[in-house]
Design a protein around this motif. Structure first.
Motif, PDB file in Angstrom:
ATOM      1  N   TRP A 297      44.017 -25.901 -42.577  1.00 30.98           N
ATOM      2  CA  TRP A 297      45.294 -25.306 -42.230  1.00 30.98           C
ATOM      3  C   TRP A 297      46.412 -26.344 -42.305  1.00 30.98           C
ATOM      4  O   TRP A 297      46.183 -27.534 -42.083  1.00 30.98           O
ATOM      5  CB  TRP A 297      45.264 -24.737 -40.801  1.00 30.98           C
ATOM      6  N   HIS A 298      47.618 -25.867 -42.630  1.00 28.76           N
ATOM      7  CA  HIS A 298      48.799 -26.702 -42.437  1.00 28.76           C
ATOM      8  C   HIS A 298      48.922 -27.016 -40.947  1.00 28.76           C
ATOM      9  O   HIS A 298      48.827 -26.116 -40.105  1.00 28.76           O
ATOM     10  CB  HIS A 298      50.058 -25.980 -42.916  1.00 28.76           C
ATOM     11  N   ARG A 322      46.849 -21.343 -44.563  1.00 29.75           N
ATOM     12  CA  ARG A 322      45.741 -22.107 -45.134  1.00 29.75           C
ATOM     13  C   ARG A 322      46.227 -23.002 -46.279  1.00 29.75           C
ATOM     14  O   ARG A 322      47.232 -22.740 -46.928  1.00 29.75           O
ATOM     15  CB  ARG A 322      44.679 -21.156 -45.679  1.00 29.75           C
ATOM     16  N   ARG A 323      45.440 -24.056 -46.547  1.00 32.50           N
ATOM     17  CA  ARG A 323      45.744 -24.945 -47.670  1.00 32.50           C
ATOM     18  C   ARG A 323      44.484 -25.663 -48.138  1.00 32.50           C
ATOM     19  O   ARG A 323      43.488 -25.783 -47.394  1.00 32.50           O
ATOM     20  CB  ARG A 323      46.785 -25.989 -47.265  1.00 32.50           C
ATOM     21  N   GLU A 342      47.727 -44.137 -53.282  1.00 34.40           N
ATOM     22  CA  GLU A 342      47.128 -42.883 -52.837  1.00 34.40           C
ATOM     23  C   GLU A 342      47.826 -41.701 -53.506  1.00 34.40           C
ATOM     24  O   GLU A 342      49.033 -41.757 -53.789  1.00 34.40           O
ATOM     25  CB  GLU A 342      47.232 -42.730 -51.310  1.00 34.40           C
ATOM     26  N   LEU A 343      47.056 -40.627 -53.725  1.00 33.22           N
ATOM     27  CA  LEU A 343      47.568 -39.353 -54.224  1.00 33.22           C
ATOM     28  C   LEU A 343      46.978 -38.240 -53.374  1.00 33.22           C
ATOM     29  O   LEU A 343      45.799 -38.298 -53.007  1.00 33.22           O
ATOM     30  CB  LEU A 343      47.170 -39.129 -55.690  1.00 33.22           C
ATOM     31  N   ALA A 344      47.778 -37.214 -53.084  1.00 36.68           N
ATOM     32  CA  ALA A 344      47.273 -36.058 -52.336  1.00 36.68           C
ATOM     33  C   ALA A 344      48.001 -34.815 -52.824  1.00 36.68           C
ATOM     34  O   ALA A 344      49.224 -34.697 -52.656  1.00 36.68           O
ATOM     35  CB  ALA A 344      47.468 -36.245 -50.840  1.00 36.68           C
ATOM     36  N   GLN A 345      47.265 -33.900 -53.438  1.00 30.15           N
ATOM     37  CA  GLN A 345      47.824 -32.642 -53.937  1.00 30.15           C
ATOM     38  C   GLN A 345      47.475 -31.522 -52.954  1.00 30.15           C
ATOM     39  O   GLN A 345      46.313 -31.308 -52.624  1.00 30.15           O
ATOM     40  CB  GLN A 345      47.263 -32.305 -55.314  1.00 30.15           C
ATOM     41  N   THR A 346      48.514 -30.804 -52.479  1.00 27.87           N
ATOM     42  CA  THR A 346      48.340 -29.700 -51.545  1.00 27.87           C
ATOM     43  C   THR A 346      48.578 -28.380 -52.256  1.00 27.87           C
ATOM     44  O   THR A 346      49.616 -28.191 -52.896  1.00 27.87           O
ATOM     45  CB  THR A 346      49.312 -29.833 -50.360  1.00 27.87           C
ATOM     46  N   GLU A 352      54.749 -18.677 -48.877  1.00 24.73           N
ATOM     47  CA  GLU A 352      55.849 -19.159 -48.055  1.00 24.73           C
ATOM     48  C   GLU A 352      55.872 -20.678 -47.937  1.00 24.73           C
ATOM     49  O   GLU A 352      56.799 -21.237 -47.344  1.00 24.73           O
ATOM     50  CB  GLU A 352      55.756 -18.541 -46.656  1.00 24.73           C
ATOM     51  N   GLN A 353      54.849 -21.358 -48.465  1.00 22.29           N
ATOM     52  CA  GLN A 353      54.796 -22.817 -48.420  1.00 22.29           C
ATOM     53  C   GLN A 353      54.665 -23.366 -49.838  1.00 22.29           C
ATOM     54  O   GLN A 353      54.013 -22.774 -50.702  1.00 22.29           O
ATOM     55  CB  GLN A 353      53.599 -23.281 -47.572  1.00 22.29           C
TER      56      GLN A 353
END
Length: 484
Positions: A297-298, A322-323, A342-346, A352-353
């Protein structure tokens, strides 16, 4: 080569000073003990009575008394046990703000106290118990009530909570932990996008801290080497804690008219609402690398507009979505530098996000000017929106986790003399109107257990910048900590 020789000489001199200091302390302790024993022997009360027994070995005396009484001295046994298994710290912190707050409840002066205990005991050769209760209080109303259950999901910071409380087991190449735990991911020094999957207490934005999560953590070390596979299951959702309306670091200015905000709608505590983390760590071709996958979850909500049946006809409901987060990080030593990134893909399940990619790259180097240690860290952090959100939800509160959309981060640490650290840390935001944050700080160690920190938090920027909303929060702080 010159820097290597200077570094070697510096470490050798420090080791010699520490050894000499330890010898002096031991010699002084022996002299004091000998003098006191002589005074005790010459005392007319030196008959073994209780009032003269303080110079004797306390444990031996208590055991002797217990043996004479034909039993076990419970108090003695308890203290002997705690002495080997209980530690912690106690501290006091003072904040003095230079300007009144734009928020009605923002204090000009704030005093905070804290007590952290760490009780660690081996239940068997393979199993260990760790319990770390934490007591925090202040005169500004930021900490209230106590943690009501195993999940720290209180809107306000609890006065009494658990930093960690878990059982840890180790069997060969397999480690298992169950309980409330604080995790730390990432390889960069100043900003860790791969670590943003964990909840954060933003009550004090400039001194934010992590919140422990109930988790089942399994780590497998095949071959017992540098490679590890971690599996984490989070059965209950723990949100990040936001500053509340009226508090100093509340995200909205008091002049902004907002519809009523309803009570936040937390995800259900069911097996289907759990969160999962898979992380692989290894060392390849001189690189320390990690891959992370998180489905959960966010931690920060969107404020969704709702139509109500009675005036006012519009309200805002904090809602969590959710993510999926896929991340990677690396670190490598190259000459005198340590490079990291570092890399982080959401990927957000709700329209809505945003979907977004966060990244950071930087370097750290240690120098030895004037035979003293100096460490310089420099990083660039950024973000790329890969899919734009749709709808009318207000997402400004999520800016707390996405502030570094384009930013330069730096930290310089210098040790001019033994036991004194001088640090200058800062962030310059380049996305939108420029704004910046700087923290100069001095830290002095009075021996091995007591630490004093003095510093400033300075914030400024152009109107509309991220830090501009906190422009009245410049402050001085003093922190005293005793570790035992």
């Amino acid at each position: 080569r010159r820097e290597a020789l200077l570094r070697q000489r510096f470490e050798q001199q420090r080791a010699e000073r520490e050894a000499e200091r330890q010898r002096e302390l031991e010699a002084e302790a022996a002299r004091i003990e000998a003098r006191l024993r002589e005074e005790l022997a010459a005392s007319p009360d030196a008959s073994g009575a209780d009032d003269a027994g303080f110079m004797r070995d306390a444990e031996a005396l208590f055991e002797e008394q217990a043996a004479e009484a034909g039993g076990v001295d419970l108090e003695t046994e308890v203290w002997k046990h705690l002495r080997g298994h209980l530690g912690g710290e106690i501290g006091y912190r003072f904040y003095g703000y230079f300007s009144p707050s734009r928020q009605p409840e923002g204090e000009r002066v704030l005093d905070q106290g804290r007590l952290l205990l760490r009780y660690r005991v081996a239940l068997s050769e393979a199993i260990e118990l760790l319990v770390a209760p934490r007591l925090r209080f202040d005169d500004g109303g930021l900490s209230r009530k106590v943690q009501s259950g195993v999940v720290d999901d209180e809107p306000r910071r609890p006065v009494l909570s658990f930093e960690e409380a878990l059982v840890r087991g180790s069997w060969g190449t397999l480690d298992l932990e169950f309980g409330e735990k604080i995790f730390a991911f990432g390889s960069a020094d100043l900003y860790n996008p791969t670590d943003l999957i964990w909840p954060v207490d933003y009550t004090d934005l400039l001194d934010s801290e992590k919140i422990g999560v109930p988790a089942l953590h399994l780590a497998w070390w095949p071959g017992g080497g540098d490679t590890a596979l971690r599996l984490v299951w989070l059965p209950w959702f723990v949100p990040s804690r936001l500053p509340l309306p009226g508090e100093r670091f509340f995200a909205f200015a008091p002049s902004r008219a907002l519809p009523p905000v309803r009570e936040r709608d937390l995800p259900p505590r069911t097996l289907g609402a759990g969160e999962f983390v898979v992380r692989a760590e290894s060392r390849l071709a001189g690189f320390d690398v990690s891959l992370t996958s998180y489905y959960g979850w966010h931690r920060l909500p969107v404020l969704e507009p709702l139509t109500t049946a009675s005036p006012p006809f519009v309200a805002l409901e904090p809602r969590y979505t959710r993510r999926l987060v896929l991340g990677a990080d690396f670190a490598r030593e190259v000459g005198d530098f340590i490079l990291a990134g570092e890399l982080a893909q959401t990927f957000s399940e709700s329209s809505e996000q945003d979907d977004f990619l966060q990244y950071v790259f930087g370097a750290r180097r240690t120098f030895f000017p004037w035979d003293r240690r100096m460490t310089l860290s420099l990083e660039y952090a950024g973000e790329w929106t890969t899919a734009q959100a749709q709808g009318e939800a207000i997402t400004v509160v999520t800016d707390l986790a996405r502030a570094f959309k384009a930013a330069l981060l730096t930290r310089v640490r210098f040790e001019p003399v033994d036991d004194l650290d001088l640090t200058l840390a800062g962030a310059w935001l380049l996305h939108g109107p420029d704004s910046f944050y700087v923290r100069p700080e001095a830290r002095y160690h009075f021996g091995a257990h007591t630490e004093l920190r003095l510093g400033l938090d300075l914030i400024d920027g152009r109107p509309g910048g991220f830090f501009d909303r906190f422009g009245d929060d410049d402050r001085v702080f003093v922190d005293v900590k005793v570790v035992f």
